[in-house]
Motif scaffolding. Structure first.
Motif: not given
Length: 247
Positions: A128-142, A144-158
């Protein structure tokens, strides 16, 4: 509208619920904890939100800095928040091994809380502040209501260790500090450069850069409070291990 009448809801827990426009009439509320986005709350005819906010500001003056439009005050807010988290991580390291992964009262563990802040940085700052399109950090924790987490780059098995999460958080904090060192009031007032297309958060369009930054700062402040609350229980001199609140 659902109506509850003559119901015993003692001990009930409402988590991630929308209770807007609720009316509680003739109820008994003792030893109740309310933790969330609360506005226009009227108790026995008195609007109490302003009192609560004023008391929070008195206890935590950093909140005043977080709401400022002055880049220097926002830099100071970030410095204080970073120092607070540094002290808290030090307390975590002093606990018996595994405590950093222990949940208190069904809330996120300390490591999970830190992982959530990794996600907050990726979404509300980088995107939002930088306008970055890079994938999210895999170990991030969103949440449960955030959809398509793996598409964002989040690793659910981390399942990272504390040191790994702290290293990522330190890198993100350094990135934020570099940006804050040069940001101007005009930069903060500008519309957030959110990339087009899918991503999180979907409801930030039209917000200013400063508004998105304040989400990052507020999340860091709020979740630090949750972590300290549970840390005191783990250290053995806090309240009940069934601590109420939200993660």
């Amino acid at each position: 509208m659902e109506r509850f009448e003559d119901q015993d809801l003692s001990g009930a827990e409402f988590r991630e619920c929308d209770l807007s426009r609720s009316r509680l009439i003739g109820v008994v509320m003792q030893d109740v904890v309310i933790d969330g986005l609360v506005t226009n709350l009227v108790v026995n005819g008195v609007e109490v939100t302003s009192y609560v906010e004023a008391e929070l500001d008195r206890r935590h003056p950093v909140r005043l800095l977080m709401r400022s439009a002055d880049p220097a005050e926002l830099r100071e807010a970030q410095r204080q928040l970073s120092d607070d988290w540094g002290s808290t991580v030090g307390r975590l390291r002093a606990l018996p091994a595994g405590s950093e992964h222990q949940s208190v009262g069904g809330e996120w563990s300390a490591v999970q809380t830190l992982r959530h802040l990794v996600f907050v940085h990726d979404s509300w700052f980088r995107r939002c502040c930088l306008g970055s399109t890079r994938p999210f950090t895999g170990i991030g924790l969103a949440p449960a209501f955030v959809p398509d987490q793996e598409v964002l780059g989040i690793d659910p098995a981390a399942s990272p260790a504390l040191d790994e999460v702290v290293a990522v958080r330190d890198e993100q904090s350094a990135e934020l500090n570099r940006w804050l060192a040069d940001v101007t009031a005009d930069d903060l007032a500008a519309v957030a450069p959110i990339p087009t297309g899918p991503g999180w958060p979907p409801y930030a369009t039209g917000k200013s850069v400063g508004e998105c930054l304040r989400v990052v700062l507020n999340e860091n402040w709020a979740h630090h409070g949750f972590c300290v609350r549970d840390l005191e229980v783990l250290e053995g001199h806090g309240g009940s291990p069934v601590a109420a609140g939200r993660s």
